[in-house]
Design an enzyme around this catalytic site. Structure first.
Site, PDB file in Angstrom:
ATOM      1  N   CYS A  62       0.770  -1.232   0.000  1.00 12.61           N
ATOM      2  CA  CYS A  62       0.000   0.000   0.000  1.00 12.61           C
ATOM      3  C   CYS A  62       0.810   1.295   0.000  1.00 12.61           C
ATOM      4  CB  CYS A  62      -0.948  -0.008   1.190  1.00 12.61           C
ATOM      5  SG  CYS A  62      -0.178  -0.670   2.686  1.00 12.61           S
ATOM      6  N   HIS A 110      -1.407   7.315   4.157  1.00  8.25           N
ATOM      7  CA  HIS A 110      -0.386   6.265   4.203  1.00  8.25           C
ATOM      8  C   HIS A 110       1.010   6.687   3.746  1.00  8.25           C
ATOM      9  CE1 HIS A 110      -0.617   1.654   4.611  1.00  8.25           C
ATOM     10  NE2 HIS A 110      -0.756   2.265   5.754  1.00  8.25           N
TER      11      HIS A 110
END
EC number: 3.1.6.4
Lengths: 521, 521
Positions: B86, B149
């Protein structure tokens, strides 16, 4: 030559046909067909996998015509073969009965698949009633184009079992056999042998070139045009075999696919089916012609990447009772009757095509035989989409019930890929896949505690369920009990080890075709 | 409450919004947007797999809106992430640069993936230029909705990196953490913490219920409407996380899928995207809004069947450099500009979205950095579909080039699934799959003789090629040499084992959100 044998000739023939259709079409304008007995076309592919179509996720997206067929019709993601192997699956389609009921199985060893190789003398029992025989009651003319596979001795051939016409072969197009001991497979035109594969009907093993699919398409067109002229309802069973190893395509398609030769074969079949559907519209009979596309079993993964297709996300392939062995691509098409762009999650199978065809034709099913096929018309015509929602799917190898699907649950009573002995020779039905205790090389019995998968969450059969196990089992068990209690297996016709079923093929392969006719073009 | 927190409220809010749009829409009629700087919407899913969409072969066929988006736009079956995990994938999308170039990788051990867990203090380097920063040059307003993120310390947060608005969280929605040592992940509204997952923003771990996707959708609508009112071009980065474990869906979708809770989450995302596209048409800005749908990495097969998606026919999943780890579902949509119903086989990746967005906006790429992303507009707009046909795809783990794809060939220089140690704890990146010598639990080096697959014939990477091996290798080798020669890795930002990069998270997790604002609703 009778057939268009070169690329150019194919083009010319097509043009002639189009001209001919134009004339026919004009002649027919204003004569809508009889919807009570629509024409029926079953397009049965050979070893094509669920994942070979763009609409089912093939990354190459090279089936625009089949994808369009789905967009114009009804897609069945939960459609099944009746067996993971060709002959039994085809026998089941044409009888509406499981192989264990129609005799197309073996009891020679436990849970073995069986088919009709050149060496076998067995074939479809004379007691079995085939779809074209039933459709005759309503005046249908029937033709099979392509592979028969229900026995090659004269008494088993298509014209003895209700078909009016045939172009194709009794067996797979394996070969070439260039010794006198094993002759090439004969190709028939009705009752006459008109040549042999690799001889009069070329398949170039080196280049993969063959114009057989084009010939099959012409044979289909010829038949359709004849029936329109005769004003007879027809049943066309188009069983093309280009995707069965050795895979082949005609010159215009060779090298065109991203997927190699197998993909070339798929592209040619897709193109042919596109032309067929276009022709039906052009001939103005699309509202009176029910067309169903499917395949006989899962992709033959053991044939390797050059000669086999894709089973998408499913486990293993042909010969196995995992999803990859029996889940088939399936599309129903009938403009004006089947709503376009629909998806039916109905569990269904090739045997349903028998029963559904009878219903469409207005023929009552035979009342002295047990049918496994159901009438899908409530689903197809959206009259009662939930009518068949609790029907199970049975997965057999030989006369052993390996697995059962009910709703999203599939219970495996026996699991097996293939024997260690075979596996060690390099034959692998599950290449790159391995589910411990499931894709084993010994037959594993789980009859006391079947392994259950939830195919909605886990279409690849990788994670046996635990949490809802008892609940699922309690729903499946009575279905299995009922099935076993009411099942009467018939005499197995494919017991390869019985002398009565097997003979020295060299003799028979030479003699049988000539019993009908010795000379051919 | 600020958010629609109940099912009924969601419905009411939607109705209010529709009314509001109607007013806006009327106000805007006759003012076609500026096509030179179209709005840009990137819909980035979390751990969604290639095989999760109907159009890519998911048997459940439960993504009618995404399938329709494909039918109205361009489908990319050969689209890739920049990394199988991710954080690096997201950093690559927003910088147009491979993680090894933008610093979002680790060198702590050989060929390890790394991301930004709660425990890390690292983040996106201040030297990296992000897409919203570039788009500012043409007056774009930018918003990120969902997962960031790229680092959770204040200096790394979205509003420091060019975004004007943010609703979402810096980390994954793992939890709930109910002890004082590990706090729940904060949720931000711009620079303010407005709550935490499992506290103000509920995710019911037992039922899977959460209305976060609905909130994300509202946040998107709010932003779009504001920009229309302000007549500013906008960039919306919609990074919903419902398909990342623990997967969630709002009440109307729970239990609706054939696939269980994961499928429920997919259905809600599909529905939301359908509503979004419908709104763009309703607002009359569809011809001026480029929308791209994709995912950050392959389905997280190690999360098990209840919490993970499908990679279709591909090998393994998230964390690996097999196709299942990095091949992504991808659809481009821009009515009037991208031809509807097209399929592009162009090899492309998330980094191209950076460069393509700049091209669409009319912004020159930064000239002092190396970009890995290419401008896809010649393909998208069908100006020169073959312009990028020889571009390679690079597959990294950490700073190790594991594999390269060129055309249909993919060469593996290193193969590995995960360590024996991890595998023995039950973590499996390739459940049910095993390709001997390839999906191994030791890192296997093949740099002298890479294993090569033909992804056209063998998308599942099961059959290493032999016949055309030398030819394929001779084409790939110079591409790899060139890539390595010109590559300058930057300082790794995610070296978990460095004291400088890691701190005791208990302290930081509590303190950082409060540095910005202490009170929240």
């Amino acid at each position: 030559s009778y057939y268009c044998s070169t690329e150019m000739a194919v083009v010319l023939c097509s043009q002639t046909l189009i001209l001919f259709w134009a004339i026919i079409c004009c002649a027919l304008t204003g004569k809508p067909g009889n919807v009570l007995s629509p024409n029926i076309i079953i397009l049965l592919m050979d070893d094509m996998g669920w994942g070979d179509l763009g609409v089912f996720g093939q990354p190459s997206k090279e089936t625009p015509n089949l994808d369009a067929m789905a967009a114009q019709g009804m897609l069945f993601p939960n459609f099944y073969s009746a067996n993971p192997l060709c002959s039994p699956s085809r026998a089941a389609l044409l009888t509406g009965r499981l192989p264990v009921r129609n005799g197309f199985y073996t009891t020679n060893a436990h849970a073995r698949n069986a088919y009709t190789p050149q060496e076998i003398v067995g074939g479809i029992s004379k007691d079995e009633i085939l779809l074209p025989q039933m459709l005759k009651k309503k005046g249908y003319a029937s033709k099979i184009v392509g592979k028969w596979h229900l026995g090659h001795r004269p008494q088993y051939l298509p014209l003895e079992k209700g078909f009016d016409e045939w172009f194709g072969a009794p067996n797979c197009h394996f070969g070439p056999y260039n010794n006198s001991f094993r002759p090439n497979i004969p190709v028939y035109k009705n009752r006459e042998m008109v040549g042999r594969f690799y001889e009069e009907f070329q398949i170039d093993r080196k280049t993969g070139e063959s114009n057989l699919t084009q010939i099959y398409l012409e044979e289909a067109f010829d038949f359709i045009l004849d029936q329109i002229e005769m004003q007879r309802p027809f049943f066309l069973y188009w069983a093309a075999d280009a995707t069965h190893a050795p895979v082949y395509a005609s010159k215009p398609f060779l090298g065109k696919s991203q997927r190699g030769r197998y993909g070339d074969a798929v592209m040619e079949l897709d193109d042919s089916i596109g032309r067929l559907l276009k022709a039906l519209r052009f001939l103005n009979i699309e509202n009176n012609t029910f067309v169903f596309f499917t395949s006989d079993n899962g992709a033959a993964l053991s044939s390797g990447p050059h000669e086999s297709g894709s089973n998408g996300p499913f486990l293993c392939g042909k010969e196995t009772t995992f999803e990859g062995g029996m889940r088939e691509p399936a599309i129903a098409w009938w403009p004006g009757h089947i709503k376009e762009g629909t998806v039916s999650f109905q569990l269904a199978n090739v045997m349903d095509l028998f029963t559904t065809s009878l219903a469409l034709a207005g023929v009552s099913p035979p009342n002295d035989t047990t049918l496994d096929g159901l009438n899908l018309t409530p689903v197809l015509l959206n009259q009662d989409p939930g009518a068949l929602q609790n029907r199970p799917i049975f997965y057999y190898r030989g006369n052993e019930l390996m697995a059962v699907r009910l709703g999203q649950y599939k219970a495996h009573y026996w699991t097996w890929s293939n024997s260690w002995k075979q596996f060690k020779t390099g034959i692998n039905f599950c290449p790159g896949q391995e589910v411990p205790g499931v894709t084993t090389h010994e037959q594993k019995e789980h009859t006391m505690q079947p392994i259950i998968f939830h195919l909605g969450r886990d279409p690849g059969e990788k994670f046996p369920i635990r949490l809802e196990y008892q609940d699922a089992l309690s729903r499946i068990s009575p279905v299995v009990e009922q099935h076993k209690k009411t099942l009467t297996p018939s005499v197995p016709q494919l017991n390869m080890c019985d002398v009565a079923v097997m003979v020295r093929f060299s003799l028979h392969q030479y003699i049988y075709p000539f019993l009908s006719k010795h000379n051919f073009k």
